[in-house]
Scaffold this active site. Structure first.
Site, PDB file in Angstrom:
ATOM      1  N   LYS A  85       6.216  24.986 -14.900  1.00  0.00           N
ATOM      2  CA  LYS A  85       5.700  23.627 -15.147  1.00  0.00           C
ATOM      3  C   LYS A  85       5.152  23.539 -16.562  1.00  0.00           C
ATOM      4  CE  LYS A  85       1.386  22.601 -13.803  1.00  0.00           C
ATOM      5  NZ  LYS A  85       0.485  22.098 -14.852  1.00  0.00           N
ATOM      6  N   ASN A  86       4.321  24.526 -16.946  1.00  0.00           N
ATOM      7  CA  ASN A  86       3.619  24.450 -18.231  1.00  0.00           C
ATOM      8  C   ASN A  86       4.511  24.760 -19.419  1.00  0.00           C
ATOM      9  OD1 ASN A  86       1.420  23.650 -16.850  1.00  0.00           O
ATOM     10  ND2 ASN A  86       0.353  25.607 -16.961  1.00  0.00           N
ATOM     11  N   CYS A 119     -10.783  16.250 -16.729  1.00  0.00           N
ATOM     12  CA  CYS A 119     -10.222  16.301 -15.380  1.00  0.00           C
ATOM     13  C   CYS A 119     -11.205  17.107 -14.530  1.00  0.00           C
ATOM     14  CB  CYS A 119      -8.840  16.962 -15.391  1.00  0.00           C
ATOM     15  SG  CYS A 119      -8.920  18.694 -15.788  1.00  0.00           S
ATOM     16  N   ARG A 138     -11.964  19.091 -21.330  1.00  0.00           N
ATOM     17  CA  ARG A 138     -10.653  19.191 -21.963  1.00  0.00           C
ATOM     18  C   ARG A 138     -10.576  18.464 -23.319  1.00  0.00           C
ATOM     19  NH1 ARG A 138      -7.140  20.414 -17.541  1.00  0.00           N
ATOM     20  NH2 ARG A 138      -5.692  21.330 -19.041  1.00  0.00           N
ATOM     21  N   ASP A 153      -5.540  30.222 -14.470  1.00  0.00           N
ATOM     22  CA  ASP A 153      -4.798  29.509 -13.426  1.00  0.00           C
ATOM     23  C   ASP A 153      -4.641  30.336 -12.160  1.00  0.00           C
ATOM     24  OD1 ASP A 153      -2.512  27.786 -15.694  1.00  0.00           O
ATOM     25  OD2 ASP A 153      -4.628  27.519 -15.226  1.00  0.00           O
ATOM     26  N   ARG A 193       1.820  18.092  -8.007  1.00  0.00           N
ATOM     27  CA  ARG A 193       1.945  18.087  -9.465  1.00  0.00           C
ATOM     28  C   ARG A 193       2.537  19.411  -9.968  1.00  0.00           C
ATOM     29  NH1 ARG A 193      -2.982  18.148 -12.203  1.00  0.00           N
ATOM     30  NH2 ARG A 193      -1.532  18.369 -13.922  1.00  0.00           N
TER      31      ARG A 193
HETATM   32  C1  EPZ Z   1      -2.906  24.788 -20.641  1.00  0.00           C
HETATM   33  O1  EPZ Z   1      -3.894  23.768 -20.705  1.00  0.00           O
HETATM   34  C2  EPZ Z   1      -2.310  24.702 -19.252  1.00  0.00           C
HETATM   35  N1  EPZ Z   1      -1.713  23.376 -19.059  1.00  0.00           N
HETATM   36  C3  EPZ Z   1      -3.402  24.931 -18.203  1.00  0.00           C
HETATM   37  O2  EPZ Z   1      -2.773  24.944 -16.920  1.00  0.00           O
HETATM   38  C4  EPZ Z   1      -4.027  26.308 -18.443  1.00  0.00           C
HETATM   39  O3  EPZ Z   1      -5.084  26.504 -17.524  1.00  0.00           O
HETATM   40  C5  EPZ Z   1      -4.570  26.367 -19.879  1.00  0.00           C
HETATM   41  O4  EPZ Z   1      -3.510  26.089 -20.816  1.00  0.00           O
HETATM   42  C6  EPZ Z   1      -5.157  27.736 -20.214  1.00  0.00           C
HETATM   43  O5  EPZ Z   1      -4.194  28.724 -20.032  1.00  0.00           O
HETATM   44  C7  EPZ Z   1      -0.504  23.114 -19.606  1.00  0.00           C
HETATM   45  O6  EPZ Z   1       0.085  23.921 -20.291  1.00  0.00           O
HETATM   46  C8  EPZ Z   1       0.071  21.752 -19.321  1.00  0.00           C
HETATM   47  P1  EPZ Z   1      -6.371  25.115 -23.538  1.00  0.00           P
HETATM   48  P2  EPZ Z   1      -4.585  23.409 -22.135  1.00  0.00           P
HETATM   49  O7  EPZ Z   1      -6.238  24.119 -24.638  1.00  0.00           O
HETATM   50  O8  EPZ Z   1      -3.599  23.534 -23.221  1.00  0.00           O
HETATM   51  C9  EPZ Z   1     -10.871  24.286 -24.640  1.00  0.00           C
HETATM   52  C10 EPZ Z   1      -2.523  24.438 -14.642  1.00  0.00           C
HETATM   53  O9  EPZ Z   1      -3.235  24.628 -13.633  1.00  0.00           O
HETATM   54  N2  EPZ Z   1     -10.348  23.462 -25.751  1.00  0.00           N
HETATM   55  O10 EPZ Z   1      -5.922  26.518 -23.768  1.00  0.00           O
HETATM   56  O11 EPZ Z   1      -5.282  22.108 -21.974  1.00  0.00           O
HETATM   57  C11 EPZ Z   1     -10.603  23.650 -23.297  1.00  0.00           C
HETATM   58  O12 EPZ Z   1     -11.589  22.679 -23.000  1.00  0.00           O
HETATM   59  C12 EPZ Z   1      -3.172  23.968 -15.932  1.00  0.00           C
HETATM   60  O13 EPZ Z   1      -1.276  24.597 -14.683  1.00  0.00           O
HETATM   61  C13 EPZ Z   1     -11.263  22.896 -26.635  1.00  0.00           C
HETATM   62  O14 EPZ Z   1     -12.477  23.084 -26.499  1.00  0.00           O
HETATM   63  O15 EPZ Z   1      -5.657  24.582 -22.227  1.00  0.00           O
HETATM   64  C14 EPZ Z   1     -10.661  24.830 -22.361  1.00  0.00           C
HETATM   65  O16 EPZ Z   1     -12.007  25.098 -22.036  1.00  0.00           O
HETATM   66  C15 EPZ Z   1      -4.673  23.800 -15.816  1.00  0.00           C
HETATM   67  N3  EPZ Z   1     -10.793  22.120 -27.659  1.00  0.00           N
HETATM   68  C16 EPZ Z   1     -10.089  25.981 -23.206  1.00  0.00           C
HETATM   69  O17 EPZ Z   1     -10.176  25.536 -24.565  1.00  0.00           O
HETATM   70  C17 EPZ Z   1      -9.449  21.891 -27.833  1.00  0.00           C
HETATM   71  O18 EPZ Z   1      -9.081  21.176 -28.784  1.00  0.00           O
HETATM   72  C18 EPZ Z   1      -8.636  26.292 -22.898  1.00  0.00           C
HETATM   73  O19 EPZ Z   1      -7.901  25.105 -23.061  1.00  0.00           O
HETATM   74  C19 EPZ Z   1      -8.543  22.460 -26.915  1.00  0.00           C
HETATM   75  C20 EPZ Z   1      -9.017  23.249 -25.889  1.00  0.00           C
END
Ligand code: EPZ
Length: 453
Positions: A50-51, A144, A149, A333, A425
């Site tokens: 998915k991701n 969410c 996020r 995850d 989803r």
């Molecule tokens: C991706 O989300 C995945 N989603 C998530 O999977 C996964 O949990 C996550 O990466 C971590 O591996 C998709 O790929 C669609 P991040 P993403 O940016 O990109 C903080 C699932 O269950 N952050 O690595 O949104 C953020 O708040 C989903 O399949 C900032 O602070 O994750 C979080 O605490 C859930 N500022 C941490 O970093 C930013 O600008 C990790 O977020 C960006 C992120």
């Protein structure tokens, strides 16, 4: 088989069709009924990631020709992303797990709020739109269930690539006649920010270096996809990614990697029911941390020659310590899913969630089933119990709902799980796959008033 247009599929599967149903239908909800205590056996097919699929769909916006994506999972999120791309002018046709995307006549550069608010991943469009069109207007994705996020790392990186970026009325506006390569250090190895900036840099002038980049397999899959369109990317999958910009990208025919989290989910289902099953296709290297943990608490895992992975139980499994970290650390995850297994371990376990600030939504529901879990901040202490009891429970997010389903497979009696909109989803044909392994699970419609979780 002839290609069915997405409209035909949407007519069949669109969630919006429920809105047109007679009033009586709206007062119902889908519930997953699971009868626990049955061992699983046989083989389960793992779908495309998915991701990866979601970000590759957005990445197709970079191309000046049509792209074909194969091994696309059948998920609500995929339909939502397709709908958003169609509003931008991308022509999409789907035939089973093959998606044909024609981005040659993109007409708009602003994604609609009502669609973006339903799918956070649609924010991935901002990088490709900006790089391809010189302008992008994408609503802030918002938070969410698992956290706020924010996207400030994405925004700061786009500014470093020379874009003018500002946020007005909840919409991120970005402009750049041509992006210019830059050296960008990510404050946190954000998966989404790494992917956004890598995509934007493929069409920038000059070289971009992303430091402290995310190393997740989906980042590497995106890089391979972009390279198959003619992009010049090196180092994806490591902390430092180098992108040399080109003037345009051609079309491609690309197959998406297997979903490591879906595979991890079925590993948990087998482990908690002391079963011996085969998963395929699986890339074991994408699950190193999870496989190491399962082996350390008493399970046997054996890769096979045909991209398969076999899991066998050796009787009792013991507790352990887990700390979620960016890849290659233990994946966030898999946190809820592994916790479900640890509720039935012998002895104590400690789970620390360091990636998201609110990712213990599954804990109160597991406690309703008889688990012994105490939370203190981002740490959960689990005392193994001899059994779980079936109960009416509600999933709060995608992986929490999957974790509750895994727990229900081992619980005594029947468990009724609400919140299936989360499950749909991220898991294609989830209950069919579980039934194929011998589980007794049924999706039923029930009046909302009668369901007390
Ligand atoms: C991706 O989300 C995945 N989603 C998530 O999977 C996964 O949990 C996550 O990466 C971590 O591996 C998709 O790929 C669609 P991040 P993403 O940016 O990109 C903080 C699932 O269950 N952050 O690595 O949104 C953020 O708040 C989903 O399949 C900032 O602070 O994750 C979080 O605490 C859930 N500022 C941490 O970093 C930013 O600008 C990790 O977020 C960006 C992120």
């Amino acid at each position: 088989m002839w290609c069915r247009s997405l409209d035909n599929l949407k007519a069949i599967s669109s969630p919006h069709s429920l809105v047109d149903q007679p009033p009586s239908k709206k007062a119902e909800q889908s519930i997953l009924e699971v009868w626990g205590g049955r061992p699983l056996q046989g083989k389960v097919a793992i779908s495309g990631a998915k991701n990866s699929a979601l970000v590759l769909m957005a990445g197709a916006l970079l191309a000046s020709e049509s792209c074909r994506l194969r091994n696309v999972p059948s998920l609500a999120d995929i339909q939502s992303m397709a709908k958003i791309l169609e509003t931008l002018g991308v022509k999409i046709q789907q035939d089973q797990d093959i998606l044909d995307l024609d981005p040659t006549h993109i007409t708009k550069s602003n994604a609609p709020y009502e669609l973006v608010s339903k799918l956070r991943a649609s924010f991935f469009a901002i990088g490709p739109l900006l790089a391809r069109m010189g302008v992008a207007k994408v609503p802030l994705p918002g938070g969410c269930a698992i956290g706020a996020r924010p996207v400030e790392i994405h925004v700061r990186g786009l500014k470093q690539l020379g874009a003018e970026v500002y946020i007005e009325h909840g919409v991120v506006h970005a402009y750049a006649s041509r992006l210019k390569g830059a050296k960008i250090y990510l404050d946190y190895p954000s998966v989404g920010a790494t992917e956004t900036l890598m995509m934007a840099a493929t069409l920038a002038e000059g070289e971009t270096i992303l430091e402290n980049a995310a190393q997740e397999p989906e980042v590497a899959d995106l890089a391979d996809f972009c390279c198959s369109m003619g992009a010049h990317i090196a180092g994806a999958g490591t902390k430092t990614i180098t992108i040399s910009g080109v003037s345009k990208l051609h079309g491609t025919d690309y197959s998406i990697v297997p979903d490591r989290i879906e595979a991890g989910t079925f590993l948990m289902a087998a482990a908690i029911t002391h079963s011996d099953i085969l998963l395929s296709p699986v890339v074991p290297e994408h699950l190193t941390a999870v496989i190491a943990k399962l082996k350390s608490i008493g399970f046997q895992l054996t890769p096979d020659a045909h991209r398969g992975l076999r899991i066998q139980s050796k009787g009792v499994h013991v507790g352990t310590e887990i700390e979620t970290l960016p890849y290659p650390g233990f994946p966030t995850d898999m946190q809820a899913l592994f916790m479900a297994l640890l509720t039935l371990s012998e002895g104590n376990s400690v789970v620390t969630e360091t990636v998201f600030e609110n990712r213990f939504g599954h804990v109160p529901e597991l406690v309703r089933m008889g688990a012994d879990i105490r939370i203190k901040g981002n740490v959960a202490v689990i005392q193994g119990v001899p059994f779980l009891s079936g109960a009416p429970i509600t999933g709060t997010d995608l992986r929490a709902t999957a974790a509750l389903t895994v727990a229900a497979l081992a619980a005594q009696g029947k468990t009724s799980i609400a919140g299936l909109q989360h499950l749909d989803r991220g898991y294609a044909n989830f209950e069919q796959k579980l039934r194929g392994l011998g589980a007794r699970v049924e999706r039923v419609q029930t009046p909302i008033s009668s369901y007390q979780s």
